[in-house]
Write a protein that holds these residues in place. Structure first.
Motif, PDB file in Angstrom:
ATOM      1  N   SER A 147       0.827  -1.206   0.000  1.00  0.00           N
ATOM      2  CA  SER A 147       0.000   0.000   0.000  1.00  0.00           C
ATOM      3  C   SER A 147       0.859   1.253   0.000  1.00  0.00           C
ATOM      4  O   SER A 147       0.537   2.240  -0.680  1.00  0.00           O
ATOM      5  CB  SER A 147      -0.932  -0.007   1.216  1.00  0.00           C
ATOM      6  N   LEU A 148       1.969   1.223   0.728  1.00  0.00           N
ATOM      7  CA  LEU A 148       2.873   2.375   0.722  1.00  0.00           C
ATOM      8  C   LEU A 148       3.561   2.524  -0.627  1.00  0.00           C
ATOM      9  O   LEU A 148       3.737   3.634  -1.129  1.00  0.00           O
ATOM     10  CB  LEU A 148       3.933   2.217   1.826  1.00  0.00           C
ATOM     11  N   ALA A 149       3.949   1.406  -1.219  1.00  0.00           N
ATOM     12  CA  ALA A 149       4.665   1.459  -2.490  1.00  0.00           C
ATOM     13  C   ALA A 149       3.796   2.057  -3.584  1.00  0.00           C
ATOM     14  O   ALA A 149       4.283   2.830  -4.422  1.00  0.00           O
ATOM     15  CB  ALA A 149       5.132   0.056  -2.884  1.00  0.00           C
ATOM     16  N   VAL A 150       2.514   1.715  -3.603  1.00  0.00           N
ATOM     17  CA  VAL A 150       1.604   2.272  -4.612  1.00  0.00           C
ATOM     18  C   VAL A 150       1.544   3.787  -4.479  1.00  0.00           C
ATOM     19  O   VAL A 150       1.638   4.525  -5.471  1.00  0.00           O
ATOM     20  CB  VAL A 150       0.203   1.650  -4.472  1.00  0.00           C
ATOM     21  N   GLU A 151       1.395   4.283  -3.254  1.00  0.00           N
ATOM     22  CA  GLU A 151       1.313   5.724  -3.033  1.00  0.00           C
ATOM     23  C   GLU A 151       2.618   6.414  -3.399  1.00  0.00           C
ATOM     24  O   GLU A 151       2.624   7.462  -4.060  1.00  0.00           O
ATOM     25  CB  GLU A 151       0.970   5.996  -1.569  1.00  0.00           C
ATOM     26  N   LEU A 152       3.738   5.818  -2.981  1.00  0.00           N
ATOM     27  CA  LEU A 152       5.034   6.432  -3.254  1.00  0.00           C
ATOM     28  C   LEU A 152       5.332   6.455  -4.746  1.00  0.00           C
ATOM     29  O   LEU A 152       5.837   7.449  -5.274  1.00  0.00           O
ATOM     30  CB  LEU A 152       6.135   5.676  -2.502  1.00  0.00           C
ATOM     31  N   ARG A 153       5.030   5.360  -5.451  1.00  0.00           N
ATOM     32  CA  ARG A 153       5.269   5.329  -6.896  1.00  0.00           C
ATOM     33  C   ARG A 153       4.417   6.358  -7.607  1.00  0.00           C
ATOM     34  O   ARG A 153       4.859   7.010  -8.549  1.00  0.00           O
ATOM     35  CB  ARG A 153       4.991   3.928  -7.452  1.00  0.00           C
ATOM     36  N   SER A 154       3.163   6.502  -7.157  1.00  0.00           N
ATOM     37  CA  SER A 154       2.270   7.469  -7.793  1.00  0.00           C
ATOM     38  C   SER A 154       2.795   8.893  -7.614  1.00  0.00           C
ATOM     39  O   SER A 154       2.873   9.664  -8.583  1.00  0.00           O
ATOM     40  CB  SER A 154       0.869   7.345  -7.195  1.00  0.00           C
ATOM     41  N   ASN A 155       3.182   9.241  -6.398  1.00  0.00           N
ATOM     42  CA  ASN A 155       3.706  10.586  -6.143  1.00  0.00           C
ATOM     43  C   ASN A 155       4.987  10.840  -6.927  1.00  0.00           C
ATOM     44  O   ASN A 155       5.181  11.906  -7.515  1.00  0.00           O
ATOM     45  CB  ASN A 155       3.960  10.771  -4.649  1.00  0.00           C
TER      46      ASN A 155
END
Length: 204
Positions: free
Chosen positions: A147-155
């Motif tokens: 879940s963190l990786a998805v947010e970080l990749r998006s940003n």
């Protein structure tokens, strides 16, 4: 593409060469119903990775076409309002393409994965290794990381994409100009150059 630390093999190697490896490599250990069940669980856990890979296959060529269209619009002498309207129309067409093509590619990828990725895991990993891998992917820590990786990749990707036109567009335009010079064609958006003289007949 969505990636997990323990599943990077899937996105990088298995999706590209899984079929060949599965066909050429003998099983590392005899298979068993328990091992097959672990592989099936692993494939279910990797569904989002397969779907992400399918989306990248669909979106990559469209993104390239949008970049090329953007450069072409910048070089046009049309009023800004007209160029902005054209850009919106192109964006709408690209979205339509993605919306139509992604479900087809996704379904094909999900159908293909068990017969290409699954055999690699069954052939190259032991039952205990599969059990450890499945245990990690099903753990709260792995799910939190995802879940963190998805947010970080998006940003990160949004920021990188926003910064790139100012960096790359001048270089791409300069490259386009140099290529046109080598080819002897007029600059993009410029008046046509002088017609080439007719070729002389070959001497006998």
């Amino acid at each position: 593409m969505r990636r997990r630390i323990a599943a990077a093999l899937i996105a990088l190697a298995a999706l590209g060469v899984a079929g060949a490896v599965a066909a050429q490599t003998p099983p590392a250990a005899p298979s068993s119903p328990a091992k097959k069940e672990l592989v099936q669980r692993l494939m279910r856990l990797q569904q989002s990775d397969v779907e992400g890979f399918a989306r990248s296959v669909v979106e990559r060529p469209a993104a390239q076409m949008m970049r090329e269209a953007g450069l072409a619009l910048q070089q046009q002498a049309a009023p800004q309002e007209k160029r902005e309207a054209a850009a919106r129309a192109i964006e709408a067409e690209v979205k339509k393409y993605v919306d139509e093509a992604y479900p087809i590619v996704r379904d094909r990828a999900l159908k293909l994965a068990p017969s290409t990725i699954g055999p690699v895991f069954e052939a190259r990993m032991t039952e205990e290794e599969l059990r450890q891998l499945v245990g990690w992917l099903e753990s709260p820590t792995a799910k939190k990381y995802q879940s963190l990786a998805v947010e970080l990749r998006s940003n990160f990707s949004q920021k990188l994409v926003a910064d790139m036109p100012a960096v790359l567009d001048p270089k791409l335009m300069a490259l386009d100009g140099r290529i046109r010079t080598i080819l002897g064609v007029p600059p993009a958006g410029g008046p046509p150059g002088p017609a080439a003289p007719p070729a002389r007949p070959a001497s006998k």
